[in-house]
Design a protein around this motif. Structure first.
Motif, PDB file in Angstrom:
ATOM      1  N   ASP A 147      63.925  28.924  89.451  1.00  0.00           N
ATOM      2  CA  ASP A 147      63.884  29.471  88.085  1.00  0.00           C
ATOM      3  C   ASP A 147      64.953  30.539  87.848  1.00  0.00           C
ATOM      4  O   ASP A 147      64.707  31.538  87.167  1.00  0.00           O
ATOM      5  CB  ASP A 147      62.501  30.067  87.775  1.00  0.00           C
ATOM      6  N   TYR A 213      62.321  33.205  90.911  1.00  0.00           N
ATOM      7  CA  TYR A 213      61.042  33.081  91.620  1.00  0.00           C
ATOM      8  C   TYR A 213      61.325  33.383  93.092  1.00  0.00           C
ATOM      9  O   TYR A 213      61.745  32.505  93.851  1.00  0.00           O
ATOM     10  CB  TYR A 213      60.527  31.649  91.461  1.00  0.00           C
ATOM     11  N   ARG A 324      60.939  35.884  82.075  1.00  0.00           N
ATOM     12  CA  ARG A 324      61.076  34.495  82.573  1.00  0.00           C
ATOM     13  C   ARG A 324      61.597  33.572  81.472  1.00  0.00           C
ATOM     14  O   ARG A 324      60.973  32.568  81.107  1.00  0.00           O
ATOM     15  CB  ARG A 324      59.747  34.012  83.149  1.00  0.00           C
ATOM     16  N   ALA A 327      61.904  29.764  82.045  1.00  0.00           N
ATOM     17  CA  ALA A 327      60.802  29.142  82.785  1.00  0.00           C
ATOM     18  C   ALA A 327      59.591  29.057  81.870  1.00  0.00           C
ATOM     19  O   ALA A 327      59.651  28.450  80.814  1.00  0.00           O
ATOM     20  CB  ALA A 327      60.515  29.925  84.061  1.00  0.00           C
ATOM     21  N   ASP A 328      58.481  29.693  82.225  1.00  0.00           N
ATOM     22  CA  ASP A 328      57.254  29.544  81.442  1.00  0.00           C
ATOM     23  C   ASP A 328      57.084  30.616  80.374  1.00  0.00           C
ATOM     24  O   ASP A 328      56.119  30.590  79.616  1.00  0.00           O
ATOM     25  CB  ASP A 328      56.035  29.525  82.365  1.00  0.00           C
TER      26      ASP A 328
END
Length: 478
Positions: A147, A213, A324, A327-328
């Motif tokens: 990520d 990550y 992030r 990513a999420d």
């Protein structure tokens, strides 16, 4: 970072190290929650602990794993390397941070100048940028699925006083010759608010940094090491390191037996003194909290945050924010927020709490996160409370506070064959990817100048003697 159940005698006459028992029911960080199905978590390469190895590394976080990676990927690698991990793979500081790799590009200049002089302070900041470049290069070169985000990180001053003090440090570093061409400075409060999306912002400084990550990065490197013959032993706390009956060798003692080696690497960060008691004077453990926050609609989708942050508030507090972005979109808060001192006061009531990473949801720290999001992010509270939105939970990680605020890299004095890469003061992501390779260069017979690292990071007897009376460096450098 590796924790130990007890501390025994270390050859060299040092005895009585502080015992660091493994916390029962350790909290799971955001990173550890996301990899519960990985077989690496409890991997043991061999059923029995090897009796001997050419190199034994204590700790399977970023420092220990990267040290093994460097040893195994260079020419003439050791015939055998064993990594001992007290618990799950990478379940210490690396697996418990907020995922922010942010090279300091000016802010620490004043503090470090007082401690190590202006020239070394400048070299230290340049080293952090080199470290960041190396991390990004390796992730991209090896196509590591972790990520990776690269973009502008923002230092945001939230009061006129903070803005003035920060600008003075920036100007001093620039005047000394520090490279700041890559830093964009916005001194107009209205523009700072617009760029940062933080109501009340007074000024900001922006430059390139990363989030990723960290557990997945370590896991990738670990898999490479395993494919090259590394022996990983999780859930095997090292309890002491003692002189072997054979001259020139060391016994690393565990509940599963002892392993003998000529070369020991302490990649133990906050837990170093549990196996190297003399370092109780130089590296202090303390629990720190990070928060997972799910953003509301006003900061999701096309309106999601697009930068990482250090939000500097009056009184010396500082939030770090990792949204992030690619990513999420979960937002991770770390740093030294205004209520971290309340956590420290709680920890100081019982010394065992200092290294207890089963702590979670410490209310004052979460309250400070909620205060910032409510006051500074416009529209944050619209439609709240709502299930699944907001501050979900927090977890503890153990920071290894170095006595002088800097990591210790090099040969352990008076203990031939013992090496250390530890004491990162809450700032390991900006050091390790050059420090661990530098340590390996030393282990292979190189000089300190061959490492390319700033002189201030070298572990020497002179440094240890000097820093006992060093200025207060208690706050982590986040």
């Amino acid at each position: 970072m590796s924790s130990s159940q007890s501390a025994g005698k270390v050859a060299g006459g040092v005895e009585g190290g502080k015992a660091f028992p493994i916390a029962k029911g350790m909290s799971l960080s955001y990173w550890l929650q996301g990899v519960r199905a990985s077989p690496l978590l409890d991997h043991r390469t061999t059923k029995e602990l090897p009796k001997a190895a050419e190199v034994v590394i204590i700790g399977s976080g970023m420092s220990g794993t990267l040290t093994a990676y460097e040893l195994l990927t260079r020419s003439d690698p050791p015939k055998s390397i064993v990594i001992l991990e007290a618990r799950e793979l990478c379940s210490g500081a690396t697996g418990r941070n907020a995922g922010h790799c942010k090279p300091d590009q000016y802010r620490g200049f004043a503090k470090y100048s007082k401690l190590i002089g202006e020239e070394q302070a400048k070299k230290l900041l340049e080293h952090e940028l080199e470290t960041w470049n190396r991390i990004v290069e390796i992730i991209k070169k090896e196509n590591i699925d972790c990520d990776l985000w690269v973009g502008d990180t923002l230092d945001v001053a939230m009061s006129p006083e903070v803005a003035t003090k920060t600008a003075a440090v920036f100007d001093a570093y620039k005047a000394y010759g520090g490279k700041v061409d890559q830093v964009k400075y916005i001194s107009d409060p209205a523009e700072a608010e617009k760029v940062s999306r933080l109501t009340g912002a007074q000024a900001l400084w922006a430059w390139q940094a990363s989030t990723f990550y960290p557990w997945k990065l370590v896991a990738h490197l670990m898999n490479t090491c395993l494919s090259r013959g590394l022996n990983l032993q999780t859930w095997t706390p090292a309890t002491s390191v003692t002189a072997s009956k054979t001259p020139g060798l060391w016994d690393i003692n565990t509940a599963r037996g002892a392993i003998t080696t000529p070369t020991v690497v302490y990649a133990t960060n906050a837990y170093t003194s549990s196996v190297l008691p003399v370092f109780a004077k130089y590296i202090q453990p303390t629990a720190h909290m990070c928060n997972k926050v799910v953003p509301p609609r006003a900061f999701a989708g096309g309106k999601a945050l697009q930068n990482s942050y250090a939000v500097m508030v009056a009184g010396g507090g500082m939030y770090t924010i990792n949204p992030r972005c690619n990513a999420d979109g979960v937002i991770l808060f770390g740093g030294d927020n205004p209520n971290q001192p309340k956590l420290k006061a709680y920890l100081d009531e019982d010394p065992n709490r200092l290294f207890d990473d089963s702590l979670s949801n410490f209310a004052p720290v979460t309250a400070a996160v909620e205060d910032l999001t409510s006051a500074a992010f416009e529209g944050w509270n619209e439609g709240l409370p709502a299930p699944g939105i907001g501050a979900e939970y927090s977890w503890s990680g153990i920071i290894g506070l170095s006595e002088d605020g800097l990591p210790f890299i090099g040969r352990v004095p008076n203990l031939p064959g013992q090496w250390i890469c530890a004491g990162f003061h809450g700032h390991g992501m900006a050091h390790i990817f050059t420090c661990a390779p530098g340590l390996v260069t030393l282990m292979q017979g190189g000089t300190w100048s061959d490492t390319g690292l700033p002189d201030c990071l070298e572990l020497t007897e002179e440094r240890l003697e000097r820093i006992v009376g060093a200025p207060d460096c208690a706050k982590p450098v986040v």
